[in-house]
Design a protein around this motif. Sequence first.
Motif, short mmCIF file in Angstrom:
data_model
loop_
_atom_site.label_atom_id
_atom_site.label_comp_id
_atom_site.label_asym_id
_atom_site.label_seq_id
_atom_site.Cartn_x
_atom_site.Cartn_y
_atom_site.Cartn_z
N ALA A 282 0.84 -1.20 0.00
CA ALA A 282 0.00 0.00 0.00
C ALA A 282 0.87 1.25 0.00
CB ALA A 282 -0.93 -0.01 1.20
N SER A 283 1.89 1.25 0.82
CA SER A 283 2.77 2.41 0.90
C SER A 283 3.50 2.65 -0.42
CB SER A 283 3.78 2.20 2.04
OG SER A 283 4.64 3.31 2.15
N LYS A 284 3.97 1.58 -1.05
CA LYS A 284 4.68 1.72 -2.34
C LYS A 284 3.76 2.26 -3.42
CE LYS A 284 7.92 -2.09 -1.48
NZ LYS A 284 8.25 -3.49 -1.84
N ARG A 285 2.48 1.87 -3.35
CA ARG A 285 1.52 2.28 -4.38
C ARG A 285 0.79 3.58 -4.02
NH1 ARG A 285 -0.60 -1.99 -7.30
NH2 ARG A 285 -1.80 -0.37 -8.37
N TYR A 286 1.11 4.13 -2.86
CA TYR A 286 0.47 5.38 -2.38
C TYR A 286 -1.05 5.20 -2.25
CZ TYR A 286 4.67 8.24 -2.41
OH TYR A 286 5.91 8.77 -2.12
N HIS A 287 -1.44 4.07 -1.64
CA HIS A 287 -2.84 3.76 -1.36
C HIS A 287 -2.99 3.50 0.13
CE1 HIS A 287 -4.93 3.51 -5.22
NE2 HIS A 287 -3.82 3.06 -5.75
N LEU A 288 -4.27 3.33 0.54
CA LEU A 288 -4.59 3.06 1.95
C LEU A 288 -4.90 1.59 2.17
CD1 LEU A 288 -7.03 6.05 2.60
CD2 LEU A 288 -4.65 5.88 3.38
N THR A 289 -4.63 1.13 3.39
CA THR A 289 -5.11 -0.18 3.81
C THR A 289 -6.48 -0.03 4.46
OG1 THR A 289 -4.18 -0.05 6.05
CG2 THR A 289 -2.72 -0.87 4.30
N ALA A 290 -7.14 -1.15 4.67
CA ALA A 290 -8.43 -1.12 5.36
C ALA A 290 -8.26 -0.60 6.79
CB ALA A 290 -9.05 -2.51 5.38
N ARG A 291 -7.20 -1.00 7.45
CA ARG A 291 -6.95 -0.50 8.81
C ARG A 291 -6.77 1.01 8.81
NH1 ARG A 291 -1.56 -1.65 12.51
NH2 ARG A 291 -2.28 -0.57 14.40
N GLN A 292 -6.06 1.52 7.82
CA GLN A 292 -5.84 2.96 7.74
C GLN A 292 -7.14 3.70 7.43
OE1 GLN A 292 -2.72 2.83 4.84
NE2 GLN A 292 -1.13 2.38 6.35
N ALA A 293 -8.00 3.13 6.60
CA ALA A 293 -9.30 3.74 6.34
C ALA A 293 -10.11 3.82 7.63
CB ALA A 293 -10.06 2.93 5.29
N GLY A 294 -10.11 2.75 8.40
CA GLY A 294 -10.81 2.79 9.69
C GLY A 294 -10.21 3.81 10.63
N SER A 295 -8.89 3.94 10.61
CA SER A 295 -8.21 4.92 11.47
C SER A 295 -8.60 6.34 11.08
CB SER A 295 -6.69 4.75 11.35
OG SER A 295 -6.30 3.44 11.70
N LEU A 296 -8.67 6.62 9.79
CA LEU A 296 -9.04 7.96 9.32
C LEU A 296 -10.47 8.31 9.71
CD1 LEU A 296 -7.41 7.83 5.78
CD2 LEU A 296 -6.71 9.34 7.65
N ALA A 297 -11.39 7.36 9.51
CA ALA A 297 -12.79 7.61 9.86
C ALA A 297 -12.95 7.83 11.35
CB ALA A 297 -13.65 6.43 9.40
N ARG A 298 -12.20 7.07 12.13
CA ARG A 298 -12.27 7.23 13.59
C ARG A 298 -11.70 8.58 14.02
NH1 ARG A 298 -9.71 2.61 17.56
NH2 ARG A 298 -9.97 3.69 19.56
N ALA A 299 -10.58 8.98 13.42
CA ALA A 299 -9.97 10.27 13.75
C ALA A 299 -10.89 11.43 13.37
CB ALA A 299 -8.62 10.41 13.05
N ALA A 300 -11.65 11.27 12.30
CA ALA A 300 -12.54 12.33 11.84
C ALA A 300 -13.85 12.38 12.62
CB ALA A 300 -12.84 12.15 10.35
N GLY A 301 -14.13 11.35 13.42
CA GLY A 301 -15.40 11.32 14.15
C GLY A 301 -16.59 11.11 13.23
N ALA A 302 -16.37 10.36 12.14
CA ALA A 302 -17.47 10.07 11.21
C ALA A 302 -18.49 9.15 11.88
CB ALA A 302 -16.92 9.43 9.95
N ALA A 303 -19.74 9.29 11.45
CA ALA A 303 -20.79 8.43 12.00
C ALA A 303 -20.82 7.06 11.33
CB ALA A 303 -22.16 9.11 11.84
N ARG A 304 -20.45 7.01 10.06
CA ARG A 304 -20.48 5.75 9.33
C ARG A 304 -19.34 5.70 8.34
NH1 ARG A 304 -25.38 5.29 5.76
NH2 ARG A 304 -24.35 4.43 3.94
N LEU A 305 -18.75 4.54 8.18
CA LEU A 305 -17.65 4.34 7.23
C LEU A 305 -18.09 3.36 6.15
CD1 LEU A 305 -14.67 4.45 6.25
CD2 LEU A 305 -14.18 2.60 7.90
N GLU A 306 -17.91 3.76 4.89
CA GLU A 306 -18.17 2.88 3.75
C GLU A 306 -16.87 2.74 2.97
OE1 GLU A 306 -20.79 1.19 2.83
OE2 GLU A 306 -22.20 1.93 4.35
N THR A 307 -16.31 1.53 2.94
CA THR A 307 -15.06 1.30 2.22
C THR A 307 -15.33 0.70 0.84
OG1 THR A 307 -14.84 -0.78 3.46
CG2 THR A 307 -13.59 1.12 4.25
#
Length: 339
Positions: A282-307
């Motif tokens: 993911a890092s080499k391709r400049y993309h996110l992992t599923a864990r990182q997506a969850g981390s971003l949504a949690r940090a933003a205080g989002a109500a719902r996450l759709e991956t």
Amino acid sequence: MRSAFVPRLVNPPFGDPGLYVGLRHQGRAMLFDLGRIDRQPAAALLKITHVFVSHTHMDHFIGFDHLLRLFLAREQHLDLYGPPGIIANVRGKLAGYTWNLIESYPFTLTVHEVSPQQVESVHLPARSAFTPEPRGARPFRGELVDTPDLLVTAVHLDHRIPCLGFALTEKTRLNVRPERLEDLGLPAGRWLNQLKEAVRARQPDETPIRVEWHEGSTQRSAVFPLAELRDRLLIETRGQKIAYVVDTVFNRPNLARISELARGADVFFCESLFLDADRDQASKRYHLTARQAGSLARAAGAARLETFHFSARYDRDPVPLRAEAQAVFRGEQPPDEPS
């Protein structure tokens, strides 16, 4: 209370990214990213008034030709926003075709190129074979579209090229009290949308609002001052917010920008191309992992996450990717931290 925005992903999670957002009661829509859209009904695509392109990799931009062909002979206008280089990208696509028989076509396209400093706009009318007409530039302060009822904002993210992340926010939600409507003896109708538009535009209290309806074969009408209908019928609450982020690396600058962009979002649509076990890829391709997506949504205080936007390496099984993201988002697993 019904949401003002009706979002849906354009393709399954292993397909090209894209988010279609219907604007309830307005008869129009917005499209975030322009990958493959040929499976979408023409009637839905023709409601689009604004397109927001994160970047011009093929899976985010290949749908431009399909949309152009659909709009070409119609009397419609389309606004397209994209990152640095988008004007040249659009003109390059247009240059691939011959336009000698479209002098009578009314379609117009305006492309807005969003750099960190400014938004440069170019008008491209079909009638002149899409000869560019510069429309100047304005400072970029985060806002792309600002109307009385909604706001579209953007941030620049790092995908080894500039990539835009977007948020769509309803400024305020105006809901009708049905029991008060009944007390006034008035039926629901298009006049309620006119009332809401007048309130959002902050028109004077004495602005006349005409209500028209039918009782059997008899036409009825009444005129009320805006203030009376506003105070008796409407409830003003916090508006809906949607965030959309794709194709970016997980680092501290991006974490800060995305957290602010998606702050308090009702729904956060976020790519998660890889599982955490493949974080190096993911890092080499400049993309996110599923864990990182969850981390971003949690940090933003989002109500719902759709991956979405999953790598085909996972055998078309979305369950592990969704489970990993949701476990972090719900606090069941620790969030990732940028190195």
